[in-house]
Design a protein around this motif. Structure first.
Motif, PDB file in Angstrom:
ATOM      1  N   MET A  30       0.837  -1.195   0.000  1.00  0.00           N
ATOM      2  CA  MET A  30       0.000   0.000   0.000  1.00  0.00           C
ATOM      3  C   MET A  30       0.877   1.252   0.000  1.00  0.00           C
ATOM      4  O   MET A  30       0.441   2.343   0.388  1.00  0.00           O
ATOM      5  N   GLY A  31       2.140   1.088  -0.435  1.00  0.00           N
ATOM      6  CA  GLY A  31       3.036   2.234  -0.512  1.00  0.00           C
ATOM      7  C   GLY A  31       3.622   2.596   0.851  1.00  0.00           C
ATOM      8  O   GLY A  31       3.626   1.786   1.770  1.00  0.00           O
ATOM      9  N   ASN A  58      -5.927   0.278  -0.496  1.00  0.00           N
ATOM     10  CA  ASN A  58      -7.209  -0.363  -0.766  1.00  0.00           C
ATOM     11  C   ASN A  58      -8.307   0.134   0.179  1.00  0.00           C
ATOM     12  O   ASN A  58      -8.280  -0.164   1.367  1.00  0.00           O
ATOM     13  N   PRO A  59      -9.307   0.851  -0.330  1.00  0.00           N
ATOM     14  CA  PRO A  59     -10.312   1.436   0.570  1.00  0.00           C
ATOM     15  C   PRO A  59     -11.188   0.408   1.265  1.00  0.00           C
ATOM     16  O   PRO A  59     -11.717   0.682   2.351  1.00  0.00           O
ATOM     17  N   TYR A  68      -8.024   5.558   6.727  1.00  0.00           N
ATOM     18  CA  TYR A  68      -7.808   5.504   5.282  1.00  0.00           C
ATOM     19  C   TYR A  68      -7.296   6.847   4.753  1.00  0.00           C
ATOM     20  O   TYR A  68      -6.327   6.908   3.987  1.00  0.00           O
ATOM     21  N   GLN A  69      -7.944   7.921   5.195  1.00  0.00           N
ATOM     22  CA  GLN A  69      -7.560   9.254   4.720  1.00  0.00           C
ATOM     23  C   GLN A  69      -6.156   9.649   5.173  1.00  0.00           C
ATOM     24  O   GLN A  69      -5.430  10.351   4.453  1.00  0.00           O
ATOM     25  N   LEU A  70      -5.760   9.168   6.356  1.00  0.00           N
ATOM     26  CA  LEU A  70      -4.451   9.540   6.915  1.00  0.00           C
ATOM     27  C   LEU A  70      -3.334   8.581   6.516  1.00  0.00           C
ATOM     28  O   LEU A  70      -2.183   8.791   6.886  1.00  0.00           O
ATOM     29  N   TYR A  71      -3.672   7.532   5.752  1.00  0.00           N
ATOM     30  CA  TYR A  71      -2.631   6.575   5.396  1.00  0.00           C
ATOM     31  C   TYR A  71      -1.567   7.292   4.565  1.00  0.00           C
ATOM     32  O   TYR A  71      -1.892   8.032   3.638  1.00  0.00           O
ATOM     33  N   SER A 188       4.542   0.962   7.705  1.00  0.00           N
ATOM     34  CA  SER A 188       4.220   2.265   7.113  1.00  0.00           C
ATOM     35  C   SER A 188       3.558   3.177   8.140  1.00  0.00           C
ATOM     36  O   SER A 188       3.701   4.400   8.091  1.00  0.00           O
ATOM     37  N   ARG A 189       2.835   2.585   9.087  1.00  0.00           N
ATOM     38  CA  ARG A 189       2.140   3.386  10.100  1.00  0.00           C
ATOM     39  C   ARG A 189       3.104   4.068  11.064  1.00  0.00           C
ATOM     40  O   ARG A 189       2.716   5.018  11.753  1.00  0.00           O
TER      41      ARG A 189
END
Length: 284
Positions: A30-31, A58-59, A68-71, A188-189
């Motif tokens: 997811m990048g 992926n939503p 999702y918006q902050l990923y 990633s988080r």
């Protein structure tokens, strides 16, 4: 590295490579790439002739719209990292390319009990979303080998189940979790952690190593679990779960005494540090 935004273009490329008798390796992401992702690219390059990576946030697998918006979105640095690692192809689809009929009324996958415990319990619908995107990606890429990280332990089991449901010949290769020097699992988080919280986050790995040591000493699981939970809450975490499970089924794997359970086990933790949810595991 060739960048594809459309599945039909990617399919033609894959067909050409297979016609040349080349094995295809696939690393879905997811990048917000880190060295853990690059280790998967490296492993694919060792094992196969052509390495394909995908970046798609992926939503359908997010329970929380804000999450999702902050990923993190770091596409330019991601491309540079993949090029430096020698990745052959990057699939960079839009939501419309992945879900041309939209994201309502999607198919349901029979994942059995995996959806009812641990991540399945605390993130209802999450693994259906994982299967929806992975079914599409696997159908588009048709890889010989699929490379995923052990940090997402239960997700690897879900994808293994999906491959069975698809009757796919793709081989899933689960690679060890890569860690920072202080033990924090690469994720990633982690980008969303403040400098202060980044230091506190290492508590999860300290808990896992403590669980492993105390299980090997034969200390009872309730005692071990209480100690781990106190460590986490004392550091400011809000816990989803601290569990000891069978490494092959994820069913609970603790009897009255830890030593009574003879099979391979895995200790798993999921907890929030402020708004960032972190997961990790260790084989016991």
């Amino acid at each position: 590295m060739i960048i594809f935004k459309y599945a039909d273009q990617l399919a033609r490329y894959i067909q050409q490579q297979k016609a040349a008798q080349k094995q295809i390796g696939f690393v879905p992401t997811m990048g917000a790439l880190h060295n853990g992702h690059i280790a998967l690219i490296d492993r694919s390059k060792q094992d196969t002739a052509v390495t394909v990576c995908s970046i798609f946030v992926n939503p359908t697998q997010f329970n929380n719209a804000t999450d999702y918006q902050l990923y993190p979105n770091t596409i330019e640095p991601d491309i540079m990292k993949l090029e430096a690692a020698g990745c052959d192809a990057l699939f960079l689809p839009s939501i419309a390319e992945m879900y041309p009929q939209g994201t309502a009324g999607l198919e349901h996958y029979d994942l059995g009990y995996l959806e009812t415990l641990l991540e399945g319990k605390f993130r209802p619908g999450h693994f259906q979303g994982v299967c929806q995107v992975m079914f599409r990606l696997l159908t588009m890429v048709q890889p010989h080998k699929l490379f995923m990280g052990q940090k997402d332990y239960q997700q690897c089991m879900v994808v293994s189940r999906l491959l069975q449901l698809m009757q796919s010949a793709t081989e899933l290769i689960t690679c060890p979790t890569l860690r920072e020097p202080d033990g924090l699992a690469m994720s990633s988080r982690n980008m969303r952690l403040s400098l202060h919280d980044r230091q506190i986050a290492t508590t999860i790995y300290k808990c896992l190593t403590t669980i492993k040591q105390e299980c090997n000493k034969g200390i009872t699981w309730p005692v071990i679990k209480e100690k781990a939970e106190q460590l986490l809450t004392g550091a400011g975490f809000i816990i989803d779960y601290v569990e000891l499970a069978d490494a092959t089924t994820l069913q609970p794997a603790h009897a009255t005494m830890a030593t009574i359970y003879q099979g391979p086990r895995v200790a798993l933790i999921a907890a929030f540090l402020h708004e960032v949810r972190l997961i990790d595991n260790i084989l016991v």
